[in-house]
Design an enzyme around this catalytic site. Sequence first.
Site, PDB file in Angstrom:
ATOM      1  N   CYS A  82      -9.564  15.289 -30.333  1.00 41.27           N
ATOM      2  CA  CYS A  82      -8.490  14.486 -30.249  1.00 41.27           C
ATOM      3  C   CYS A  82      -7.843  14.332 -29.135  1.00 41.27           C
ATOM      4  CB  CYS A  82      -7.464  14.816 -31.558  1.00 41.27           C
ATOM      5  SG  CYS A  82      -6.282  13.417 -31.929  1.00 41.27           S
ATOM      6  N   HIS A 192     -11.202  14.343 -35.532  1.00 40.16           N
ATOM      7  CA  HIS A 192     -10.579  15.772 -36.155  1.00 40.16           C
ATOM      8  C   HIS A 192     -11.961  15.965 -36.876  1.00 40.16           C
ATOM      9  CE1 HIS A 192      -6.576  15.738 -34.973  1.00 40.16           C
ATOM     10  NE2 HIS A 192      -6.385  14.449 -35.079  1.00 40.16           N
ATOM     11  N   GLU A 194     -12.016  19.074 -38.016  1.00 40.22           N
ATOM     12  CA  GLU A 194     -11.695  19.906 -39.098  1.00 40.22           C
ATOM     13  C   GLU A 194     -11.116  19.000 -40.318  1.00 40.22           C
ATOM     14  OE1 GLU A 194      -8.138  19.004 -36.736  1.00 40.22           O
ATOM     15  OE2 GLU A 194     -10.240  19.259 -36.356  1.00 40.22           O
TER      16      GLU A 194
END
Length: 214
Positions: A82, A192, A194
């Site tokens: 990011c 992202h 995650e």
Amino acid sequence: MATVGIIDYGMGNLHSIAKALRYVASDEQIEVSFDPDALARMDRLVLPGVGAIGHCMDELQRLELDDMIRSVLGKTPLMGVCLGIEALMAHSEESGGVDCLGAFPGDTVKFAETEVMADGSRRKIPHMGWNQVHQERHHPLWKDIAPDSWFYFVHSYYVVPDDPKHIAGTTDYGVRFTSVVLRDNVFAVQFHPEKSQSAGLQLLANFLEWNGAA
């Protein structure tokens, strides 16, 4: 035991990315740190971040993490996430114009708010939600990730590398923009991982196996 350092400069999704890395790790030790000397000794590094690039670069410089990151370029496998992808570019137009780490020649620019999408609607800024990433080149980090898989994005700016060879993934949001860059031992993503469920976890698992070679 291999070590993975998550670079902590006070901005970012440190808990969530550490949790995701620990979930996919086999015997790797995942550490969050702002100590440049300790981070320089890690086997792999992750540069995460959310927020504005001006504050990001100020904090990296204050903590002497900017020099540490530059020192490991070409040596230690490094993933930017990011805001991390923006920090790795040479320059950003955000925050009134900021010189960044310079791992990738090129700039970071803002989405034009006047852009009209394919369905006739005006593009919403920030770009937030799920979108597809087209793999522009073969790479070990794409292992077991289907072409045009979906990942989760939250951003208003996107990177524009000077060299097309550094583009590893692209995404369409009214304009086709670069969402993944690659150069030597550095792999950086706009989305992202995650927060991207199975595809994101697979990408992180691939990073833990990556030796920095293409």
